[in-house]
Each structure stands twice: as structure tokens, then as C-alpha cells.
Design an enzyme around this catalytic site. Structure first.
Site, short mmCIF file in Angstrom:
data_model
loop_
_atom_site.label_atom_id
_atom_site.label_comp_id
_atom_site.label_asym_id
_atom_site.label_seq_id
_atom_site.Cartn_x
_atom_site.Cartn_y
_atom_site.Cartn_z
N ASP A 138 0.95 -1.31 0.12
CA ASP A 138 0.10 -0.11 0.01
C ASP A 138 0.95 1.27 0.17
O ASP A 138 2.04 1.31 0.13
CB ASP A 138 -0.89 -0.05 1.20
C1 NOJ Z 1 -4.12 3.96 0.02
C2 NOJ Z 1 -5.35 3.01 0.30
O1 NOJ Z 1 -5.08 2.34 1.59
C3 NOJ Z 1 -5.57 1.97 -0.75
O2 NOJ Z 1 -6.44 1.16 -0.55
C4 NOJ Z 1 -5.17 2.58 -2.24
O3 NOJ Z 1 -5.61 1.51 -3.12
C5 NOJ Z 1 -4.06 3.22 -2.22
N1 NOJ Z 1 -3.90 4.19 -1.30
C6 NOJ Z 1 -3.71 3.64 -3.64
O4 NOJ Z 1 -4.70 5.05 -3.77
#
Ligand code: NOJ
Length: 719
Positions: free
Chosen positions: A265
Site C-alpha cells: 500500500d
Molecule cells: C491507500 C489506500 O489504503 C489503498 O486502498 C489505495 O488503493 C491506495 N492508497 C492507492 O490509492
């Protein structure tokens, strides 16, 4: 390309190219504003402008023309002309926004989920997107956590079914097809168990709870062939997920056989420093490489430190090659080496986005996701000649799409628009100023309850209330789940004026609505339903659609009960009857939620009878029991009923939940129609994790079938 060609390509790549493939940066790192970026984020990440040529993917860039251009420029710069992968957060539709996942969970309709995801894939593919960071398979029990809106809910079986349906919908049979995209399930794992519902917080759960509840839907995504897995921000067993070998190497890859790509993430590798397990970026990179995180999202520790780690003998080059091979294989499965633009097509984009069929599907999905929580005296559907007043901050608000909505316009989505389209006789409106967001420091609507006198002549008032969508989703944890003070006051005042009150609640989480229930004759849980919210709500209010949604997450009586979920464990001092001292209960509140999992009313009434449980062994599919039940629609209105099957293992070697959903089926029943519905109960359904392995233990089981997790017929059987 053949696999051999992919391996040859890998062998010919420089280490920098490999590390670039393993790094994902936002679109502003590409393009022409390098000089700006160099003094900003690129400098912070210690990236040189030549590194950009090596990057393997980007996120959240949209628009066919733009992405075709970006792809051309990038491939011209990349030494082996390797195409970029465009990934994006298409969470509930790209332009044709459908209900938030929690609401889709309430539809209990996996076919609908698959259709909706396929629609999202079509709209994403024509815009040039190759992969979506969806579905979020995190099981959720705590409505304080803002991200419950992105999950199908609290039950592992419903979660798993919705998750696999979404993966099928996005990917189809072939992710290279011009109208399909790859799916990345997330956040592996257990992110939904963040302590106290505070986002990014610690997760500390037992192995049994992890295996039986939290991991089930991720496993379903793997079995459905999801191309990618994303790490979560939390720790599991005190190790951050992005550096967690047990989760990524052992469970995901060894046990489940996942051979797709793992991505971290956003900046999660960097965050291992703040977690306190890595002293610096170099150590964080080593943890992530060892755990098998193939792509680093939005931090550059692989690019900055992997060479050193290899040269010092701390990381084997084999780990890098293995990761890059998986990434190249995914690009190949997407067909990008043959056609780097895949489905991107500016003309088709105009045709496909928001086309008639898509809007119709979004409306159907929205209507099916609505949950009717209360309907005293059959107030709904609205009487044709009713003089209707409209009130509340969501009465005429476009802020009803829910988070992660990249739609340009939402004029159609308002409740007012939907009611007008249906020709509802709205004789007056009051107190309809839009809701503020806590996020922006405006926590309430103004107290304009004096305006409500304008509604004096109405018979019925529809009150659009709720929470601002900005106060839901990532980083939107809350400790107070009640409607804001002035909204509560408005409902009370309307009730005191002698009006019949229909509350339509817009929210991304179960809210604490007990205080306002006495003031509402009907309550419609409308979540955030997307681009067709208004028309779909009006379909239900006017009776064109008979509500069939069921809660995918329990509604607490008060936030003090949280987490409150239906499939909790037995205790040694269970409460039976009235609360009293020294049993497991509260002194000031019932144990039960206000509305349980699986609950939802309809304009029809259903009667269950004749539950039969027979032993029916089928070694091939593992069947042990055949269960059947008669369900009758005892009303004059045709409807759709969701029949739910639960089990309870009476005595087992580890404590078991009081009930667990194992299957559900939806049937359409005409007025006064009766159908017999059957289920198979397999050995697998009766098995559980005994702290070492998944086992079946013979003994007594209760089999329960019914309308919700609390309205059930029960039979007992010994196996
Ligand atoms: C952080 C988020 O937790 C995740 O769900 C998301 O896909 C990513 N950012 C990318 O935007």
C-alpha cells in the site's frame, strides 16, 4: 510473448530497470513538469529524473488520450520499451458510480456484483486503466473505522462471495480482453481489525480469528484468480504487513498458491520506520523484499537501497528477479507487449462512459442495496395522493456518491431529482441546506428548524439525513456515530408537528440511530448509492421496487457496544433473559445490536415453515446434510427474499461462534406464492480452524434457516 521470451527480457535488463519495474509512482512523476517534481516529491524520495524512465507502473491516471500519450512517451524512454501498467482505485465504478461496497454487500446479490464490476472494467479499460485496486476484502466489525464503506461487511461468507464475484466481473476469463482489467484484492491482511476503529492502527488478533474470519475473503479472491494482492498498513503479529513473511510468503504464496504480483500500500515500506521495526529505508526495503512485496507503491527504497543490499550480500538478486518476473508476466497476461494501449480508445470512451445500459445497471444495483429498517403502519410505499414535504441536508444534495467517486457530475443523483422524476407531489421543502463535513471542520447543518413550519400542510415528510461522504472512507475514523445534533432536532420537531416522518439515511457506515427511531415512522438506509441514488431511492419509496436489501453489517444500539457483530463467540456466562449481574452483559444496554446482520424489511411478508434437515452423504462434493424449508409470501405484493442458512457447532474442541452464515439464496416470490428452498451443508462448512488445522469434528450441530441472523427456524442434528 512466450514465457521464454519474458525470461530472456528479464535476463537482459539492468538492475536499475528491474528496480524501476518494482516501483510505482504517481502520474505527476512522469510528464513534462520534471523540473517542478525534482524540487518536490522526487527530491524528497531521492529520485533522479533518469529513474523515471525505469518506473514500471503508475496509479490513478485517467483518460484514453492522456494515457496513450503517456504510454508512448514512456516506452520511448524505457531502454527495453517495456510498457507501463496503469493502475487505479476504481472502487465502485469509474464514471457510472454504483453503490459503495458495503451497500452492494446488502444486496446479497453476487450476480449483480459481478455485473457491476464488469461495467467498471469496461469503463476503466476504454480509459486506458489496466488494473483496479479492488475489491477490498477486509472483514469489518467496527463502524468507527471509516473504511467499512469499502468492504462488503462483517460476515466471511458474504464477503468471500462478493469478493470473488467482483474479481470475476473485473477480469472475466481473459484480462487481455479489451473490456477487462486485472483485479488487485486488498488489504492483506486483517486491516479491518484496526484497534478501536482508528485507521492505520495496530491489529492484534488470534490465529483462529484471523484464519476463520479475516482471511476468508482474501482466499476467495486468490481462488477466483485475482492478479494482484495489496499489503495493508497494519501490523499482524506485531510485524507490519508489507514486511510480513508469514502473511506473504507462507500463507499467501505457500499455502494458497498465489502466483500473482504483490504490491505494497501507499508508502507502506517507508512506514516500517515509524512502526519501529526498521532503522532506516534500507532496512525497510530488506524486510519488504524478504516478505515478497514485488512493487513498492509511492516510496523509493527499492530504487535507493536494493543495489547496496545486494552488493553487501544482504539480499539475494534472486528475490529481485523473482519479483520482476511476476510483474513482467502480469504485463504479458494483460497483453501489453502486443498492445501497450490495450482497450484505451478516446472515441469508445465517450460511447461507453455513462451509457444508458450502465446507468440502468447502476440504478438497479442502487435500488437493490437499499435496506428498509422500519415501516410503521405500512407508511411506505408512499400513497399516490400524499402531500409530501422534503427536508434535511441530503434532500437536494449531490454528495451522495460515496468516496472514491471520480464522476464529473451528479445532478441526477439527488433525492429531489428522483422524487420529481417519479412525479411525487412535493408541496413544500425546508431546511435543505447541504451537510458540512467534519473533515472540513463543519460538523453540522445550521439550526433552521424554525423553517420547518413551511411543511405544516404536508401529510408526510421525507427527511434526507446522514453523514458527509468525506467523513467516511480512508482516514475517516469517528467516535461519535450519531446524526449531528441539528439533524436529530429536525426529526424530533417534525414528529412533534404531527407529521409522518420518513428518514432516508445517507452514510458510509452503520450509524447510531436509536435516539431518532421514535421520531421516524419509516427508516430507509440509503448508504451512498452512486450516480443513480435519487432515482433508485424514489423507486423504493414509490413502490416501483420492493426493497430487498439486508444489512451486511450490524447497527449498534450505541457506539459503546462496538464491536457488535452477529457471529460472536459463546461465553461461559451467556445472558439468557433479562440482564443481571455476573453474566456477560451491559448494565445500561442490551447485548443485541439495534438491527442485526441479515435484517431488512420488505413490502411483502414472508412466512417460513417446514424446516427439514436430512443426512445426505455425497463423498464427491462433501455433502453431509440436505436442508430444506418452505418460504411463503403471505402478502399481495411480489417480492424478493434472501433465505439465510446458519450453523452452530454445539460442542467443539475450541469455542465456536453462536451462529455462522454458511449459505444464502435469493428467490422471487409472487403474491401468495410458496416455494421450497434447499441447501447442501458440506463437511467444509462444518469444519473450522482448531488452532492448528482445519478440522471436522463429529457431534451435534444446530442448523438455522430464516430471514435474518435473528429470525430463524432451528433444527438439531447429530453427525
Ligand atoms: C491507500 C489506500 O489504503 C489503498 O486502498 C489505495 O488503493 C491506495 N492508497 C492507492 O490509492
Amino acid at each position: 510473448m512466450t514465457d521464454k521470451q519474458i525470461r530472456e527480457l528479464l535476463a537482459s535488463m539492468s538492475l536499475e530497470e528491474k528496480l524501476g519495474e518494482m516501483t510505482q509512482m504517481a502520474p505527476n512523476f512522469f510528464g513534462t513538469e520534471d523540473s517542478v517534481d525534482l524540487t518536490g516529491p522526487m527530491k524528497q524520495m531521492n529520485l533522479r529524473s533518469e529513474d523515471v524512465a525505469y518506473l514500471g507502473s503508475t496509479l490513478n491516471a485517467f483518460g484514453a488520450e492522456k494515457l496513450i500519450q503517456m504510454q508512448k512517451e514512456h516506452m520511448a524512454r524505457q531502454p527495453h520499451h517495456i510498457p507501463l501498467m496503469f493502475m487505479a482505485d476504481v472502487i465502485h465504478g469509474l464514471k457510472t458510480i454504483y453503490p459503495i461496497p458495503l451497500a452492494m454487500g446488502c444486496s446479497f446479490d453476487t450476480g449483480l456484483m459481478e455485473e457491476a464490476a464488469a461495467m467498471a472494467a469496461r469503463e476503466s479499460a476504454v480509459t486506458g486503466v489496466h488494473l483496479t485496486f479492488s475489491p477490498m476484502a477486509d472483514l469489518v466489525r467496527d463502524p468507527r473505522w471509516g473504511r467499512v464503506m469499502e468492504s462488503p461487511g462483517e460476515d466471511p461468507v458474504l464477503n468471500a462471495r462478493m469478493t470473488e464475484a467482483a474479481v470475476r466481473g473485473y477480469q472475466g476469463d481473459d484480462i487481455a480482453a479489451p473490456d477487462r482489467i486485472a483485479s488487485c484484492f486488498k488489504h492483506f491482511g486483517g486491516y479491518g481489525a484496526s484497534e478501536a476503529g482508528r485507521d492505520y492502527n495496530t491489529v492484534d488478533i488470534s490465529d483462529g480469528t484471523l484464519r476463520e474470519f479475516y482471511l476468508t475473503a482474501y482466499k476467495a479472491a486468490v481462488d477466483a484468480g485475482a492478479a494482484m494482492a495489496m499489503t495493508s498498513f497494519n501490523t499482524i503479529d506485531r510485524i507490519p504487513a508489507s514486511g510480513n513473511k508469514k502473511m506473504f510468503r507462507k500463507i499467501l504464496r505457500e499455502e494458497w498458491g498465489f502466483d500473482g504480483v504483490a504490491i505494497t500500500d501507499f508508502s507502506a515500506i517507508h512506514e516500517m520506520i515509524a512502526h519501529g521495526i526498521a532503522a532506516d529505508g534500507k532496512e525497510a526495503a530488506r524486510y519488504a523484499l524478504e516478505a515478497g512485496a514485488d512493487i513498492e507503491m509511492m516510496s523509493a527504497h527499492y530504487l535507493n537501497y536494493a543495489r547496496e543490499l545486494i552488493e553487501e550480500g544482504k539480499v539475494d538478486i534472486g528475490l529481485i528477479d523473482e519479483a520482476v518476473l511476476r510483474i513482467l508476466q502480469l504485463k504479458n497476461k494483460l497483453g501489453l507487449f502486443e498492445n501497450p494501449f490495450k482497450g484505451a480508445d478516446p472515441d469508445k470512451e465517450k460511447e461507453v462512459h455513462l451509457c444508458k445500459e450502465h446507468l440502468e445497471l447502476a440504478r438497479r444495483a442502487a435500488a437493490r442495496s437499499i435496506v428498509l429498517l422500519k415501516n410503521e403502519g405500512g407508511l411506505l410505499p408512499l400513497a399516490k395522493d400524499a402531500k409530501v414535504g422534503l427536508a434535511g441536508p441530503f434532500a437536494d444534495s449531490v454528495d451522495v456518491l460515496g468516496g472514491w467517486a471520480f464522476a464529473d457530475s451528479a445532478e441526477r443523483a439527488t433525492l429531489l431529482n428522483g422524487l420529481k422524476e417519479h412525479g411525487v407531489n412535493i408541496t413544500a421543502t425546508a431546511m435543505t441546506q447541504r451537510m458540512g463535513a467534519m473533515q472540513r471542520g463543519i460538523m453540522d447543518v445550521e439550526d433552521q428548524t424554525a423553517e420547518l413550519t413551511a411543511l405544516a400542510d404536508c401529510d408526510v415528510v421525507i427527511a434526507g439525513v446522514g453523514e458527509h461522504p468525506e467523513d467516511t472512507g480512508e482516514s475517516a475514523s469517528k467516535t461519535v456515530l450519531r446524526l449531528s445534533h441539528n439533524q436529530e432536532k429536525m426529526l424530533e420537531r417534525l414528529h412533534d408537528m404531527g407529521k409522518k416522518v420518513i428518514a432516508v439515511i445517507f452514510s458510509g457506515r452503520p450509524m447510531e440511530i436509536r435516539p431518532v427511531l421514535p421520531f421516524c415512522d419509516a427508516v430507509v438506509q440509503a448508504w451512498f448509492l452512486g450516480i443513480e441514488a435519487g432515482p433508485a431511492i424514489a423507486d423504493v419509496l414509490c413502490g416501483d421496487v420492493n426493497p430487498s436489501g439486508r444489512l451486511s453489517m450490524s447497527f449498534p444500539q450505541t457506539v459503546g457496544q462496538v464491536p457488535v457483530y452477529y457471529n460472536h463467540m459463546n461465553t461461559g456466562r451467556p445472558l439468557a433473559g433479562k440482564p443481571h449481574r455476573f453474566v456477560s452483559c451491559y448494565l445500561d444496554c442490551p447485548n443485541e445490536p439495534l438491527f442485526p446482520f441479515g435484517y431488512g424489511l420488505s413490502y411483502s411478508e414472508y412466512r417460513y415453515s417446514g424446516l427439514s434437515v436430512e443426512k445426505a452423504v455425497d463423498a464427491e462434493d462433501g455433502t453431509m446434510l440436505k436442508v430444506s424449508v418452505d418460504v411463503e409470501n403471505v402478502s399481495d405484493v411480489a417480492g424478493r427474499e434472501t433465505i439465510q442458512l446458519y450453523i452452530h457447532d454445539v460442542v467443539a474442541s475450541v469455542v465456536r461462534p453462536v451462529k455462522e452464515l454458511k449459505d444464502f439464496v435469493q428467490v422471487d416470490l409472487g403474491a401468495h406464492e410458496k416455494k421450497t428452498v434447499s441447501f447442501k451443508v458440506t463437511r467444509e462448512m462444518l469444519s473450522y480452524w482448531n488452532n492448528q488445522a482445519r478440522v471436522f469434528e463429529p457431534g451435534d450441530f444446530e442448523i438455522m434457516v430464516g430471514h435474518s441472523s435473528e429470525e430463524l427456524l432451528t433444527a438439531r442434528v447429530t453427525l
